[in-house]
Design a protein around this motif. Structure first.
Motif, PDB file in Angstrom:
ATOM      1  N   HIS A 357       0.852  -1.190   0.000  1.00 50.43           N
ATOM      2  CA  HIS A 357       0.000   0.000   0.000  1.00 50.43           C
ATOM      3  C   HIS A 357       0.891   1.244   0.000  1.00 50.43           C
ATOM      4  CE1 HIS A 357      -2.974   2.945   1.206  1.00 50.43           C
ATOM      5  NE2 HIS A 357      -3.905   2.050   0.963  1.00 50.43           N
ATOM      6  N   PRO A 358       0.533   2.264  -0.782  1.00 51.54           N
ATOM      7  CA  PRO A 358       1.396   3.458  -0.838  1.00 51.54           C
ATOM      8  C   PRO A 358       1.534   4.165   0.521  1.00 51.54           C
ATOM      9  CG  PRO A 358      -0.681   3.823  -2.020  1.00 51.54           C
ATOM     10  CD  PRO A 358      -0.600   2.358  -1.710  1.00 51.54           C
ATOM     11  N   ALA A 359       0.573   3.966   1.416  1.00 51.49           N
ATOM     12  CA  ALA A 359       0.669   4.637   2.723  1.00 51.49           C
ATOM     13  C   ALA A 359       1.836   4.111   3.560  1.00 51.49           C
ATOM     14  CB  ALA A 359      -0.636   4.461   3.507  1.00 51.49           C
ATOM     15  N   LYS A 360       2.362   2.931   3.210  1.00 52.02           N
ATOM     16  CA  LYS A 360       3.527   2.419   3.934  1.00 52.02           C
ATOM     17  C   LYS A 360       4.780   3.209   3.596  1.00 52.02           C
ATOM     18  CE  LYS A 360       4.661  -1.874   5.202  1.00 52.02           C
ATOM     19  NZ  LYS A 360       4.758  -3.357   5.269  1.00 52.02           N
ATOM     20  N   PHE A 361       4.773   3.876   2.453  1.00 51.72           N
ATOM     21  CA  PHE A 361       5.961   4.586   1.976  1.00 51.72           C
ATOM     22  C   PHE A 361       5.621   6.048   1.749  1.00 51.72           C
ATOM     23  CE2 PHE A 361       6.170   0.136   1.004  1.00 51.72           C
ATOM     24  CZ  PHE A 361       7.396  -0.206   1.551  1.00 51.72           C
ATOM     25  N   GLU A 362       4.921   6.607   2.742  1.00 47.38           N
ATOM     26  CA  GLU A 362       4.373   7.952   2.584  1.00 47.38           C
ATOM     27  C   GLU A 362       5.455   8.999   2.406  1.00 47.38           C
ATOM     28  OE1 GLU A 362       5.010   6.637   5.386  1.00 47.38           O
ATOM     29  OE2 GLU A 362       5.543   8.183   6.838  1.00 47.38           O
ATOM     30  N   SER A 363       6.643   8.770   3.005  1.00 48.69           N
ATOM     31  CA  SER A 363       7.674   9.814   2.899  1.00 48.69           C
ATOM     32  C   SER A 363       8.203   9.916   1.468  1.00 48.69           C
ATOM     33  CB  SER A 363       8.813   9.541   3.875  1.00 48.69           C
ATOM     34  OG  SER A 363       9.421   8.310   3.549  1.00 48.69           O
ATOM     35  N   ILE A 364       8.058   8.870   0.677  1.00 47.36           N
ATOM     36  CA  ILE A 364       8.440   8.938  -0.739  1.00 47.36           C
ATOM     37  C   ILE A 364       7.257   9.415  -1.594  1.00 47.36           C
ATOM     38  CG2 ILE A 364       9.117   7.561  -2.748  1.00 47.36           C
ATOM     39  CD1 ILE A 364      10.513   5.650  -0.693  1.00 47.36           C
ATOM     40  N   VAL A 365       6.088   8.852  -1.316  1.00 46.97           N
ATOM     41  CA  VAL A 365       4.948   9.048  -2.220  1.00 46.97           C
ATOM     42  C   VAL A 365       4.321  10.438  -2.055  1.00 46.97           C
ATOM     43  CG1 VAL A 365       2.623   8.204  -2.779  1.00 46.97           C
ATOM     44  CG2 VAL A 365       4.475   6.573  -2.306  1.00 46.97           C
ATOM     45  N   GLU A 366       4.155  10.888  -0.812  1.00 45.77           N
ATOM     46  CA  GLU A 366       3.382  12.121  -0.595  1.00 45.77           C
ATOM     47  C   GLU A 366       4.002  13.352  -1.254  1.00 45.77           C
ATOM     48  OE1 GLU A 366       2.451  12.116   3.609  1.00 45.77           O
ATOM     49  OE2 GLU A 366       0.888  10.597   3.310  1.00 45.77           O
ATOM     50  N   PRO A 367       5.343  13.553  -1.161  1.00 46.78           N
ATOM     51  CA  PRO A 367       5.900  14.722  -1.849  1.00 46.78           C
ATOM     52  C   PRO A 367       5.694  14.657  -3.369  1.00 46.78           C
ATOM     53  CG  PRO A 367       7.501  13.784  -0.323  1.00 46.78           C
ATOM     54  CD  PRO A 367       6.353  12.831  -0.387  1.00 46.78           C
ATOM     55  N   LEU A 368       5.624  13.451  -3.933  1.00 48.97           N
ATOM     56  CA  LEU A 368       5.492  13.325  -5.382  1.00 48.97           C
ATOM     57  C   LEU A 368       4.068  13.594  -5.850  1.00 48.97           C
ATOM     58  CD1 LEU A 368       7.707  10.143  -5.901  1.00 48.97           C
ATOM     59  CD2 LEU A 368       8.237  12.460  -6.660  1.00 48.97           C
ATOM     60  N   ILE A 369       3.089  13.204  -5.050  1.00 48.93           N
ATOM     61  CA  ILE A 369       1.710  13.435  -5.491  1.00 48.93           C
ATOM     62  C   ILE A 369       1.141  14.703  -4.858  1.00 48.93           C
ATOM     63  CG2 ILE A 369       1.292  10.982  -5.910  1.00 48.93           C
ATOM     64  CD1 ILE A 369      -0.478  10.986  -3.370  1.00 48.93           C
ATOM     65  N   GLY A 370       1.855  15.271  -3.888  1.00 46.50           N
ATOM     66  CA  GLY A 370       1.473  16.567  -3.348  1.00 46.50           C
ATOM     67  C   GLY A 370       0.305  16.537  -2.386  1.00 46.50           C
ATOM     68  N   ARG A 371      -0.001  15.379  -1.824  1.00 45.71           N
ATOM     69  CA  ARG A 371      -1.026  15.341  -0.782  1.00 45.71           C
ATOM     70  C   ARG A 371      -0.873  14.062   0.037  1.00 45.71           C
ATOM     71  NH1 ARG A 371      -5.349  12.091  -2.170  1.00 45.71           N
ATOM     72  NH2 ARG A 371      -5.356  11.343  -4.312  1.00 45.71           N
ATOM     73  N   PRO A 372      -1.530  14.014   1.219  1.00 41.49           N
ATOM     74  CA  PRO A 372      -1.386  12.823   2.061  1.00 41.49           C
ATOM     75  C   PRO A 372      -2.034  11.599   1.426  1.00 41.49           C
ATOM     76  CG  PRO A 372      -2.448  14.629   3.264  1.00 41.49           C
ATOM     77  CD  PRO A 372      -2.386  15.033   1.828  1.00 41.49           C
ATOM     78  N   VAL A 373      -1.480  10.420   1.721  1.00 35.87           N
ATOM     79  CA  VAL A 373      -2.085   9.156   1.288  1.00 35.87           C
ATOM     80  C   VAL A 373      -2.926   8.633   2.452  1.00 35.87           C
ATOM     81  CG1 VAL A 373      -1.653   6.819   0.444  1.00 35.87           C
ATOM     82  CG2 VAL A 373      -0.027   8.651  -0.074  1.00 35.87           C
ATOM     83  N   PRO A 374      -4.229   8.398   2.242  1.00 32.91           N
ATOM     84  CA  PRO A 374      -5.055   7.875   3.338  1.00 32.91           C
ATOM     85  C   PRO A 374      -4.515   6.523   3.830  1.00 32.91           C
ATOM     86  CG  PRO A 374      -6.408   8.496   1.433  1.00 32.91           C
ATOM     87  CD  PRO A 374      -4.974   8.577   1.000  1.00 32.91           C
ATOM     88  N   VAL A 375      -4.483   6.360   5.162  1.00 30.99           N
ATOM     89  CA  VAL A 375      -3.938   5.135   5.755  1.00 30.99           C
ATOM     90  C   VAL A 375      -5.061   4.121   5.915  1.00 30.99           C
ATOM     91  CG1 VAL A 375      -2.773   4.181   7.785  1.00 30.99           C
ATOM     92  CG2 VAL A 375      -2.184   6.476   6.964  1.00 30.99           C
ATOM     93  N   PRO A 376      -4.902   2.893   5.383  1.00 28.51           N
ATOM     94  CA  PRO A 376      -5.973   1.895   5.541  1.00 28.51           C
ATOM     95  C   PRO A 376      -6.121   1.488   7.010  1.00 28.51           C
ATOM     96  CG  PRO A 376      -4.039   0.911   4.497  1.00 28.51           C
ATOM     97  CD  PRO A 376      -3.759   2.380   4.637  1.00 28.51           C
ATOM     98  N   PRO A 377      -7.336   1.081   7.424  1.00 33.70           N
ATOM     99  CA  PRO A 377      -7.624   0.847   8.847  1.00 33.70           C
ATOM    100  C   PRO A 377      -6.706  -0.176   9.518  1.00 33.70           C
ATOM    101  CG  PRO A 377      -9.636   0.703   7.518  1.00 33.70           C
ATOM    102  CD  PRO A 377      -8.508   0.888   6.569  1.00 33.70           C
TER     103      PRO A 377
END
Ligand code: PLP
Length: 409
Positions: A357-377
């Protein structure tokens, strides 16, 4: 299955592969149903055989959805388990098998660079008769990976090693080689080359290819983000037993030993390089031994069944940036390698294998897409637990002392 956890270096492979027809799976739809049918021949004669259905139903209690995207492409999401990466599938199956063996208490040692240890911990947490000891490099895992390793307690213990992943692996190997520990503690290793983890991974390739074939009448190819090549080996095994799989494509990061081999070179393992897709930073993928075995070194046949491509960090970034506009999806850095590979192929039918899930690698993904990735429950639940781990120097004698302490307890 017990032997699948063996200590020695050699890799287990199935002695023979059963042959299935597509109609053998009539009436099998869910992952648990397909897995039970598929794995029955592999469990023949095993004392767990009568329990295989129960094992599959307990292990595969999370969804593994196949979703259609644009351009004759679908994505198989393997990240809906407890730790949001595909390693949950194998770890949960292994845990269900081992906990049913009613063996004397076992201690499982795991050296991990991130995802494997978390999946093993989650799968074995509170399983009776098993203790798990995890070794991870203190400064080598992401914050979220660390939480997945240290939040468990009970029968799970985590050591933050003051060194590298290689130090962790060396400590595990030394402990397994030390009879005065191995025998009284009933030590076992659980790493990615364990056959008890590879067999169940065949099941999601079976489920997805059958679903695609039933709906579209064509065999899809799979694009598999690959590091140690366990996941892609499982795909090739699934093709070998007769499932409707056109080809298997191994997408690697900058660690290019596999694509170099497919380009016609000799097999030449390399030192591993750090990349954005860190769970795939493997310079010497040990499961290639299984691929060579499967093809009996027939390179021509291997090239018909499989292909491979190396993807740079820049291309990974670009894929993540363009993910929403091109595919309406947010990719993790590992999955991005498969997406890039698929983008370079013709328009035949493809299934992208999404390994985390992209939320596991938020420090890489979020700056690239420019917003937070919702974390699955499921992941959020783990991230909210407090963690604990003990620091460990890299010498074996300290670790030996910690383990021998547990012999009487
Ligand atoms: C382990 C891992 C891989 C690589 O799988 P292999 O079986 O080692 O090839 C890819 N993506 C993620 C997220 C992983 O955790």
């Amino acid at each position: 299955m017990e032997a699948g956890l063996a200590v020695d270096g050699g890799l287990f492979v199935p002695e023979t592969f059963p042959k299935f027809q597509i109609k053998d799976f009539d009436g099998c739809v869910s992952l648990a149903q397909v897995a039970t049918r598929l794995l029955t021949p592999f469990f023949e004669g095993d004392r767990l055989a009568p329990q295989l259905r129960d094992i599959c139903e307990s292990a595969f209690d999370f969804p593994v959805p196949l979703k259609s995207l644009a351009r004759k492409t679908a994505v198989l999401e393997l990240f809906h388990g407890p730790t949001a990466a595909f390693k949950d599938v194998g770890a949960r199956f292994l845990a269900e098998c081992l906990s049913r063996l009613k063996a004397p208490e076992q201690m499982i040692l795991v050296a991990t660079s991130g995802d494997t240890g978390g999946a093993v911990a989650a799968a074995f947490h509170r399983k009776p008769g098993v203790r798990v000891v995890i070794l991870f490099p203190k400064d080598g895992v992401s914050d979220r990976q660390r939480r997945q390793l240290t939040c468990w307690g009970d029968n799970i213990e985590a050591f933050a090693v003051l060194g590298t992943f290689d130090d962790c692996q060396r400590l595990v190997k030394s402990a397994l080689a030390d009879e005065s520990l191995r025998v009284p503690l009933n030590l076992r290793a659980a790493n990615s080359i364990n056959i008890g983890r590879l067999l169940p991974q065949m099941a999601y390739y079976a489920t997805a290819s059958l679903e695609y074939f039933r709906e579209h009448g064509v065999e899809p190819a799979f694009a598999v983000p690959s590091g140690n090549v366990g996941n892609a080996s499982a795909a090739l095994w699934a093709k070998r037993v007769g499932l409707p799989i056109r080809r298997v494509a191994l997408a690697t990061n900058a660690n290019a030993a596999v694509p170099n081999y497919f380009a016609g070179g000799e097999w030449a393992p390399q030192a591993s390089i750090s990349t954005l897709a860190n769970a795939m930073d493997v310079g010497n993928p040990s499961n290639m031994e299984r691929v060579f075995d499967l093809y009996a070194n027939d390179r021509a046949q291997l090239s018909r069944d499989a292909l491979s491509l190396s993807v740079t960090d820049d291309e990974i970034r670009q894929c993540i940036r363009e993910g929403e506009s091109r595919w309406n999806s947010i990719w993790c850095p590992h999955t991005a390698t498969a997406v890039r590979l698929r983008e370079q192929q013709s328009s035949d039918e493809w299934i992208l294998v999404a390994t985390a899930h992209p939320a596991k690698f938020e420090s890489i993904v979020e700056p690239l897409i420019g917003r937070p990735v919702p974390v699955p429950p499921a992941l959020a639940a783990i991230l909210n637990k407090p963690g604990s781990s003990e620091e460990l120097p890299t010498d074996f004698s300290t670790f030996r002392g910690r383990l021998s302490h547990k012999i009487t307890s």
